[in-house]
Design an enzyme around this catalytic site. Sequence first.
Site, PDB file in Angstrom:
ATOM      1  NE  ARG A 126      30.185 -37.167 -23.844  1.00  0.00           N
ATOM      2  CZ  ARG A 126      31.136 -36.440 -23.254  1.00  0.00           C
ATOM      3  NH1 ARG A 126      31.357 -36.557 -21.942  1.00  0.00           N
ATOM      4  NH2 ARG A 126      31.854 -35.595 -23.926  1.00  0.00           N
TER       5      ARG A 126
ATOM      6  CG  HIS B  46      36.789 -36.686 -24.999  1.00  0.00           C
ATOM      7  ND1 HIS B  46      35.623 -36.918 -24.280  1.00  0.00           N
ATOM      8  CD2 HIS B  46      37.705 -36.310 -24.081  1.00  0.00           C
ATOM      9  CE1 HIS B  46      35.854 -36.703 -22.984  1.00  0.00           C
ATOM     10  NE2 HIS B  46      37.110 -36.326 -22.836  1.00  0.00           N
TER      11      HIS B  46
ATOM     12  CD  GLU C 120      35.485 -31.268 -20.023  1.00  0.00           C
ATOM     13  OE1 GLU C 120      36.726 -31.357 -20.024  1.00  0.00           O
ATOM     14  OE2 GLU C 120      34.798 -31.589 -19.053  1.00  0.00           O
TER      15      GLU C 120
ATOM     16  CG  ASN D 206      31.374 -32.816 -19.227  1.00  0.00           C
ATOM     17  OD1 ASN D 206      30.290 -33.336 -19.490  1.00  0.00           O
ATOM     18  ND2 ASN D 206      32.464 -33.029 -19.942  1.00  0.00           N
TER      19      ASN D 206
ATOM     20  CE1 TYR E 263      34.558 -35.685 -13.331  1.00  0.00           C
ATOM     21  CE2 TYR E 263      34.453 -33.953 -14.988  1.00  0.00           C
ATOM     22  CZ  TYR E 263      34.464 -35.296 -14.648  1.00  0.00           C
ATOM     23  OH  TYR E 263      34.364 -36.253 -15.629  1.00  0.00           O
TER      24      TYR E 263
ATOM     25  CD  GLU F   8      33.454 -35.963 -19.083  1.00  0.00           C
ATOM     26  OE1 GLU F   8      34.235 -35.583 -18.183  1.00  0.00           O
ATOM     27  OE2 GLU F   8      33.737 -35.948 -20.288  1.00  0.00           O
TER      28      GLU F   8
HETATM   29  C1  BGC Z   1      37.247 -34.777 -19.302  1.00  0.00           C
HETATM   30  C2  BGC Z   1      37.665 -36.228 -19.119  1.00  0.00           C
HETATM   31  C3  BGC Z   1      38.485 -36.366 -17.852  1.00  0.00           C
HETATM   32  C4  BGC Z   1      37.619 -35.953 -16.684  1.00  0.00           C
HETATM   33  C5  BGC Z   1      38.243 -36.142 -15.305  1.00  0.00           C
HETATM   34  C6  BGC Z   1      36.819 -34.100 -18.024  1.00  0.00           C
HETATM   35  O1  BGC Z   1      37.296 -32.794 -18.029  1.00  0.00           O
HETATM   36  O2  BGC Z   1      36.285 -34.666 -20.298  1.00  0.00           O
HETATM   37  O3  BGC Z   1      38.361 -36.630 -20.267  1.00  0.00           O
HETATM   38  O4  BGC Z   1      38.997 -37.655 -17.685  1.00  0.00           O
HETATM   39  O5  BGC Z   1      37.287 -34.598 -16.818  1.00  0.00           O
HETATM   40  O6  BGC Z   1      39.301 -35.274 -15.080  1.00  0.00           O
END
Ligand code: BGC
Length: 447
Positions: free
Chosen positions: A77, A121, A166, A294, A296, A352
């Site tokens: 991607r 992006h 995002e 995505n 995290y 992601e």
């Molecule tokens: C984004 C990326 C970023 C990653 C890590 C995501 O929100 O799409 O561009 O590097 O998080 O923070």
Amino acid sequence: MAFLQFPDGFQWGVATASYQIEGAIQEDDRGVSIWDTFVRQPGRVQGGDTGDIACDHYHRYPEDIALMADLGVQTYRFSIAWPRIFPFGRGAVNEKGLDFYDRLIDALLDRGIEPAVTLYHWDLPQWLQDLGGWANRAIADAFAEYARVCFDRFGDRVARWITLNEPIVFTEMGHRIGVMAPGIRDLSIYAKTVHHALLAHGKAVQVFRAGGHTGEIGITHANTSYEPADDTPETAQAVEFARDFDTRLFHGPVFGKGYPASVVRNFESKDAPFPVFPGDMETIAAPTDFLGTNLYSRGLIEADPGRGVGYRRAMPRLPLLPMGYEAAPHALGDFVRFVSKEYGYPKIYITENGVCDNTEPGPDGTIDDHVRIDLLTGFLAGLHGAIQDGCDVRAYYQWSLMDNFEWAFGYSKRFGIVHTDFETLKRTPKRSAGFYADVIRRNGLEA
Ligand code: BGC
């Protein structure tokens, strides 16, 4: 420990984005982007870092594709830089910009790696910002025109398209909080950018369908898995408010459910309405083929009746990663379960997921990023559980292939499974690259 087998046909990939890796900002008639402008404003980016060179991927893409082939990834991607395609304004397409992505796509296909293309992006052409950027409704048509050029040129070889990466991040961080380009802090501008971004997405989907392309198209949202800080009914309600202002604000319209009433009320009370015209919500809800997810981390929530939105973040309870958020690997499976149930079990690609782990090379040159490996193990175990529970997840993209320009944090935060030395631009696979290659080879992992 058990071996967690992923379904047959599950795809493994890596992800990047143009401004974060390409560099070569003046090459082949690329136009200026809002990030080129933003990084030059004092105090905006840590250490005064810029994406002028970044990973120099524009010149080193053959080496980067060889790294992907070594990992065994099935899909990659990446994003197209809009200012390379339309450097100066509407109408004038830059052939040299299109040529670069032709070369990249062909080189990927030669190695058997399927391209998955993000159209936006965050590197908006500066000429569009000068016309008001995402706050100007005209941007939706400019985006549809740019999308059409990309579909027509690459649609014979690209089967997976992501309209926007995002929208919550580039609208809110860029226009309400102001810590990303273009650095504005204004709620009513934020409301406009939200609506125009979603409208641009819907128009691009319509252009894709009208063009008769055979591939798939979807959108990628940023997500946090919200959890209650305690078990009171007030806190349970606060978690729903957090989901309204974050998840549902962006997913709802795309799935035909409109903007959440709590958000509309709140924005209108502050004189920041969504500028909806007749027909807009139908355009935004143009059916997509998949949902890009995505994730995290998680967010611990508590009630805050004093604040208009009714919730606030509670103190973190888990160890913090260098980005400041909690190490919460269970959040991926939890969020996938939540979003699947909320929107009728759509097909999902995890576009992601990854870990910030700043480990540098040891004396022998190896990079032992064990925190990343532990957390990835947890994320993938959670994802496996969600699939077992009936969620339709078909692909997973690791963020990121290599350390790169982390927006306002510059080069101070490392997300790569391949280390980038920003002095020499040398790439060195980390221990996590070996871990990920094993996951791919076995289509599963021990956890
Ligand atoms: C984004 C990326 C970023 C990653 C890590 C995501 O929100 O799409 O561009 O590097 O998080 O923070």
